[in-house]
Design an enzyme around this catalytic site. Structure first.
Site, short mmCIF file in Angstrom:
data_model
loop_
_atom_site.label_atom_id
_atom_site.label_comp_id
_atom_site.label_asym_id
_atom_site.label_seq_id
_atom_site.Cartn_x
_atom_site.Cartn_y
_atom_site.Cartn_z
N GLU A 65 20.35 -7.35 35.90
CA GLU A 65 19.92 -8.76 35.10
C GLU A 65 19.23 -9.68 36.17
O GLU A 65 19.73 -10.13 37.14
CB GLU A 65 21.01 -9.65 34.48
CG GLU A 65 20.61 -10.87 33.69
CD GLU A 65 21.66 -11.90 33.56
OE1 GLU A 65 21.34 -12.77 32.92
OE2 GLU A 65 22.81 -11.57 34.03
N CYS A 110 18.47 -17.69 34.77
CA CYS A 110 17.46 -17.00 34.48
C CYS A 110 16.79 -16.85 33.10
O CYS A 110 15.78 -16.38 32.97
CB CYS A 110 18.13 -15.35 34.80
SG CYS A 110 19.50 -15.26 33.89
#
Length: 424
Positions: free
Chosen positions: A198, A232
């Site tokens: 990720e 993020c």
């Protein structure tokens, strides 16, 4: 729960924490029912409380009880899934921004699938990782199932190399920057080991012509500036229909001042490095011709780790901010006339982790969602969203593999075919 700070400890102790699968050793012959740790009531209470606290802090939606994870575990006896021996969870520097929810997520699915885990915590928040390990220990997790590695920043590369290369490590899960994720993936590929990553993001919020402006403005405020933009999935681009631009900006300013008032404490970065990067990106964009919608870049602060929210427009493509993830409390506003134009802006990035679209027309929302190149897109909600029963992951340079939900457990299982030929 031991904390290893020496490289030799990782090598010498591999037989202790990677010898066998926790599921095969401790949960034999159980099928069809929820599996629980010894003292699971205390575990679920602490685990849920920890996640609920951190998720509330970043504005994430409702929690789903930990039992749901455990109930979805595949059966051991008579099933078609087998287990790797050990998983390395390597976390980058950015992982210091949300150690509680992301640390728990990193290890819980691998453990639930029956693996033993080596968790390499961020050097920016070692105490949090020790607490996570200790909670699992208090809940009754057997020794050797969850192993914590904390190290000095200068030892990161050497320790990471040893972990990935070690034969007991069967899979790697990395959360962090795209640059480091590429290095991790390359190292794993050298040893033919699968990776879940990720990585970075450049999320856009697309506001269609029929959107509820107030709702969109509030969601974009939270999506852009929560955690000082250090998520993020944070909204980095707001792409609003030109007919709504002025009313949206007015509402956006209103909610930003209400939620992140200039009279209050400015958002705080995890490190000085992060603050310096974001401020440099914004300053360079202004020098390249961008204009300020709101926010005062001339404001001085005694702290080098804070920055108040800033919104820009007219950011040219030659400015680094256009393509680079700022990872800070800044967002760029664009306008569009057609859906095609909006999608061209949203997809003009190497990232594809999260996004949002605002509309009162579900058909239009789904149409945009299908053409938006991203792993997660939310209709009439902010781009920051991560729930334990929903698969989470990106496309393009935002990574590969899925965390959470049933796919999050499947990532830590392998399929084995067994045949039996009877006598003719």
């Amino acid at each position: 729960m031991p904390i290893y700070s020496c490289l030799h400890s990782i090598v010498d102790l591999d037989s202790q924490f990677c010898a066998r699968s926790w599921l095969q050793e401790h949960w034999p012959n159980r099928t069809g029912e929820a599996q629980h740790l010894k003292g699971d009531a205390a575990f679920v209470h602490v685990f849920d409380s920890l996640l609920a606290y951190s998720m509330a802090a970043v504005g994430v939606g409702k929690r789903v009880v930990t039992d749901e994870i455990l109930k979805r575990r595949p059966a051991v006896e008579g099933g078609d899934k087998t287990l790797p021996d050990c998983v390395a969870i390597a976390k980058g520097g950015h992982f210091g921004n949300a150690p509680w929810p992301l640390g728990c997520r990193a290890v819980s699915y691998a453990l639930a699938a029956g693996n033993t885990v080596v968790l390499k915590g961020s050097e920016l928040s070692p105490r949090c990782y020790w607490a996570i390990g200790d909670i699992f220990r208090q809940a009754g997790l057997p020794d050797g199932c969850l192993n914590l590695v904390i190290h000095r920043p200068q030892d990161a590369a050497e320790i990471t190399n040893v972990l990935i290369a070690h034969p007991s490590i069967k899979k790697i899960n990395f959360t962090g920057s795209t640059a480091v994720g590429a290095i991790i993936s390359s190292l794993a590929g050298k040893h033919l080991k699968p990776v879940i990553t990720e990585l970075g993001g450049k999320a856009s919020a697309i506001i269609l012509k029929d959107a509820d402006v107030e709702k969109a403005a509030e969601a974009c405020t939270l999506g852009s500036f929560l955690h000082a933009g250090q998520v993020c999935m944070s909204t980095e681009r707001i792409i609003v229909h030109s007919s709504l631009a002025e009313s949206f900006i007015k509402a956006f300013k209103k909610f930003t001042e209400a939620i992140f008032p200039t009279s209050g404490q400015p958002p705080v970065f995890v490190s000085q490095l992060g603050a310096r990067k974001t401020k440099t990106l914004v300053s360079a964009a202004l020098e390249s011709g961008a204009s300020v919608v709101f926010g005062d870049m001339t404001e001085t602060s005694s702290s080098t780790t804070t920055m108040r929210p800033v919104a820009l427009r007219d950011v040219p493509k030659n400015a680094d901010l256009y393509y680079t993830e700022s990872f800070g409390p800044t967002v760029t506003i664009f306008t569009f006339e057609s859906e095609e134009e909006a999608l061209a802006i949203a997809n003009d990035t190497e990232y594809g982790l999260a996004g949002a679209v605002f509309t009162e027309d579900l058909t239009a929302g789904l149409r945009v969602a299908r053409q938006y190149e991203t792993g997660n897109i939310h209709i009439n909600a902010m781009s920051i969203h991560d729930d334990v029963n929903v698969p989470h992951g990106g496309v393009k340079k935002s990574g590969f593999g899925r965390l959470s939900g049933t796919p999050g457990i499947e990532e830590y299982l392998t399929t084995r075919v067994v045949t039996w030929q009877t006598r003719s």
